[in-house]
Design a protein around this motif. Structure first.
Motif, PDB file in Angstrom:
ATOM      1  N   SER A  48       0.826  -1.209   0.000  1.00  0.00           N
ATOM      2  CA  SER A  48       0.000   0.000   0.000  1.00  0.00           C
ATOM      3  C   SER A  48       0.861   1.260   0.000  1.00  0.00           C
ATOM      4  O   SER A  48       0.352   2.357  -0.224  1.00  0.00           O
ATOM      5  CB  SER A  48      -0.919   0.009   1.222  1.00  0.00           C
ATOM      6  N   ILE A  49       2.164   1.109   0.274  1.00  0.00           N
ATOM      7  CA  ILE A  49       3.108   2.225   0.244  1.00  0.00           C
ATOM      8  C   ILE A  49       4.350   1.795  -0.520  1.00  0.00           C
ATOM      9  O   ILE A  49       4.926   0.740  -0.240  1.00  0.00           O
ATOM     10  CB  ILE A  49       3.520   2.677   1.666  1.00  0.00           C
ATOM     11  N   LEU A  50       4.750   2.615  -1.500  1.00  0.00           N
ATOM     12  CA  LEU A  50       6.010   2.406  -2.208  1.00  0.00           C
ATOM     13  C   LEU A  50       6.923   3.591  -1.905  1.00  0.00           C
ATOM     14  O   LEU A  50       6.567   4.735  -2.188  1.00  0.00           O
ATOM     15  CB  LEU A  50       5.779   2.305  -3.714  1.00  0.00           C
ATOM     16  N   VAL A  51       8.079   3.319  -1.321  1.00  0.00           N
ATOM     17  CA  VAL A  51       9.039   4.373  -1.002  1.00  0.00           C
ATOM     18  C   VAL A  51      10.199   4.287  -1.977  1.00  0.00           C
ATOM     19  O   VAL A  51      10.930   3.284  -2.010  1.00  0.00           O
ATOM     20  CB  VAL A  51       9.554   4.266   0.443  1.00  0.00           C
ATOM     21  N   MET A  52      10.364   5.333  -2.786  1.00  0.00           N
ATOM     22  CA  MET A  52      11.441   5.391  -3.768  1.00  0.00           C
ATOM     23  C   MET A  52      12.726   5.850  -3.068  1.00  0.00           C
ATOM     24  O   MET A  52      12.779   6.943  -2.500  1.00  0.00           O
ATOM     25  CB  MET A  52      11.068   6.358  -4.889  1.00  0.00           C
ATOM     26  N   VAL A  53      13.747   5.019  -3.124  1.00  0.00           N
ATOM     27  CA  VAL A  53      14.998   5.266  -2.400  1.00  0.00           C
ATOM     28  C   VAL A  53      16.118   5.525  -3.413  1.00  0.00           C
ATOM     29  O   VAL A  53      16.445   4.644  -4.205  1.00  0.00           O
ATOM     30  CB  VAL A  53      15.344   4.048  -1.535  1.00  0.00           C
ATOM     31  N   TYR A  54      16.775   6.718  -3.523  1.00  0.00           N
ATOM     32  CA  TYR A  54      16.505   7.842  -2.675  1.00  0.00           C
ATOM     33  C   TYR A  54      17.137   9.098  -3.220  1.00  0.00           C
ATOM     34  O   TYR A  54      17.885   9.045  -4.205  1.00  0.00           O
ATOM     35  CB  TYR A  54      16.951   7.591  -1.221  1.00  0.00           C
ATOM     36  N   LEU A  55      16.897  10.240  -2.564  1.00  0.00           N
ATOM     37  CA  LEU A  55      17.493  11.537  -2.890  1.00  0.00           C
ATOM     38  C   LEU A  55      18.436  11.907  -1.750  1.00  0.00           C
ATOM     39  O   LEU A  55      18.028  11.934  -0.593  1.00  0.00           O
ATOM     40  CB  LEU A  55      16.398  12.590  -3.044  1.00  0.00           C
ATOM     41  N   THR A  56      19.682  12.184  -2.089  1.00  0.00           N
ATOM     42  CA  THR A  56      20.683  12.452  -1.047  1.00  0.00           C
ATOM     43  C   THR A  56      21.332  13.821  -1.237  1.00  0.00           C
ATOM     44  O   THR A  56      21.079  14.530  -2.199  1.00  0.00           O
ATOM     45  CB  THR A  56      21.789  11.379  -1.069  1.00  0.00           C
ATOM     46  N   ASN A  57      22.204  14.156  -0.259  1.00  0.00           N
ATOM     47  CA  ASN A  57      23.093  15.319  -0.367  1.00  0.00           C
ATOM     48  C   ASN A  57      22.363  16.651  -0.237  1.00  0.00           C
ATOM     49  O   ASN A  57      22.835  17.670  -0.726  1.00  0.00           O
ATOM     50  CB  ASN A  57      23.849  15.284  -1.703  1.00  0.00           C
TER      51      ASN A  57
END
Length: 293
Positions: A48-57
């Protein structure tokens, strides 16, 4: 009587016969083409949740880095995933972006980072949106410790209206290691009450093992009851590795999770569900299928 039985089946997991979890999330984006696309993750009907990994810096004037290993190259402007994101959202899946803050030098810096996230990934506007024009449902902060001005960043972001494709308000989440024994604070950002979801990492923690399940259900129950009482988030999730290879410690076999852990956690008023690390690992072990069988 029939309607009462249905309600119990949806929202509770009985000790005798655990039912399908109301919410299962997964981390996606770091295992290359083998883990499939966002659309293929939706097609599994597990999450039910998709977490896109990732944005850094992010922060302190640094140039943010978008990293979806093996999926696309943002330097070539080929990370437009709007069609996939909207496909998932239109089918009731919340799509969020995991971000890691490098540091925040001031309140103004926190405001600038919030504006960058809003205009490039959320409901704002920018000439260059790395993932395309789809509006994400929220941001997950991956920082393992509280930072200066972190709470200011949360405040600035919470003031934005998101209007995502799924129609919901902006969700703010924080991945957090298990707090040390006796701690009364999760840090100003979480304690602000503006973080909607807190993902408690119950394995491989460096500061405490009280959230790990070590066979003593009473200790585990007490630690989670304490967290439930003091974390002001709307929902608290248990982060689980999909296999023992992912975790140095704390792996919970699916049958143990169903028979011992979930009957405890689902009685807590703000238990949201589980987060799986990661999509590829889950494909290989079918961990969530075992949980929900």
């Amino acid at each position: 009587m029939k309607s009462i039985i249905i309600t119990i089946m949806i929202f509770f997991v009985s000790a005798a016969a655990p039912k399908k979890l109301d919410s299962v999330g997964v981390y996606w984006g770091q295992d290359g083409p083998e883990e499939g696309t966002l659309v293929s993750a939706r097609a599994t009907d597990r999450y039910s949740i998709l977490v896109m990994v990732y944005l850094t810096n992010l922060g302190s004037g640094r140039t943010p880095i978008l990293n979806f290993t093996g999926h696309c190259n943002p330097t070539n402007n080929n990370c437009n995933m709007s069609e996939d994101i909207r496909f998932c959202q239109e089918r009731g899946i919340k799509v969020m972006l995991a971000v890691e803050i490098y540091s925040l030098s001031s309140r103004d810096d926190a405001k600038n980072v919030s504006r960058y996230l809003q205009n490039n990934f959320l409901g704002g506007r920018s000439a260059y949106r790395p993932l395309g024009d789809a509006v994400l449902d929220g941001i997950l902060f991956m920082n393992q410790q509280d930072l200066l001005y972190y709470d200011d960043l949360v405040i600035f972001l919470s003031n934005y209206n998101n209007n995502s494709s799924s129609g919901g308000k902006l969700s703010l989440a924080a991945a957090h290691p298990c707090p040390p024994p006796g701690s009364t604070s999760m840090g100003p950002a979480v304690d602000s009450g503006l973080i909607d979801l807190v993902f408690i990492e119950s394995y491989s923690t460096t500061n405490s093992r009280q959230c790990d399940y070590n066979g003593n259900i009473s200790e585990f129950k007490n630690s989670w009851e304490t967290m439930n009482a003091r974390i002001p988030a709307r929902k608290i999730y248990l982060v689980l590795p999909a296999s023992p290879q992912v975790a140095q410690s704390g792996f919970i076999p699916a049958d143990v999770l169903k028979s011992e852990i979930l009957p405890v956690l689902t009685k807590l008023p703000r238990f949201g569900g589980v987060m799986i690390q990661s999509k590829l690992g889950d494909d290989k072990t079918r961990y969530t299928d075992q949980i929900n069988s």
